[in-house]
Scaffold this active site. Structure first.
Site, PDB file in Angstrom:
ATOM      1  N   CYS A  22      36.199  40.540  41.058  1.00  0.00           N
ATOM      2  CA  CYS A  22      36.598  39.205  40.585  1.00  0.00           C
ATOM      3  C   CYS A  22      37.999  38.843  41.086  1.00  0.00           C
ATOM      4  CB  CYS A  22      36.532  39.209  39.057  1.00  0.00           C
ATOM      5  SG  CYS A  22      37.308  37.804  38.253  1.00  0.00           S
ATOM      6  N   CYS A  69      40.437  37.759  38.387  1.00  0.00           N
ATOM      7  CA  CYS A  69      40.818  38.931  37.594  1.00  0.00           C
ATOM      8  C   CYS A  69      41.974  39.664  38.265  1.00  0.00           C
ATOM      9  CB  CYS A  69      39.641  39.893  37.429  1.00  0.00           C
ATOM     10  SG  CYS A  69      38.224  39.210  36.547  1.00  0.00           S
TER      11      CYS A  69
END
Length: 122
Positions: free
Chosen positions: A30, A33
């Site tokens: 991600c 993230c």
């Protein structure tokens, strides 16, 4: 304090032992993230009195499902065993700091009273 890796095996213990736990739900693939990780780590260093946990949603699918995680990163805050915040999205450092201060200033007796007053919680 550095962050703590939360798993289905230690989650309950961590949340029950500490009255204020922030949780970053993330995954290695991600991009947002990865952008949020240093912001979260810095906040953990700044607020050594709080517990900062991380849940790898790929490895801990049961925890992710229990929180209904459908978008990552998602930040959750649990105070005194009550989920007081959960929202997806990578936060900039000033927003995360403001959120931590708001969560710290919550009157947890008032929060519990509001939860108890909700329909279906009697």
């Amino acid at each position: 304090m550095t962050t703590v890796e939360l798993t289905k095996d230690n989650f309950d213990q961590v949340v029950n032992e500490d009255s204020f736990v922030l949780i970053d739900f993330w995954a290695s693939w991600c991009g947002p993230c990865k952008q949020f990780a240093p912001v979260y780590e810095q906040a953990a260093e700044t607020h050594s009195d709080l517990v900062f946990g991380k849940v790898d949603t790929e490895a801990q699918t049961e925890l992710a499902a229990a929180f209904g995680i459908s978008s990552i990163p998602t930040l959750a805050i649990i105070r005194e065993n009550v989920l007081v915040f959960a929202q997806p999205g990578a936060l900039p450092a000033p927003v995360l700091e403001d959120l931590i201060q708001q969560a710290k200033s919550l009157d947890m007796d008032e929060v519990r009273s509001k939860i108890a007053a909700e329909p279906g919680n009697n």
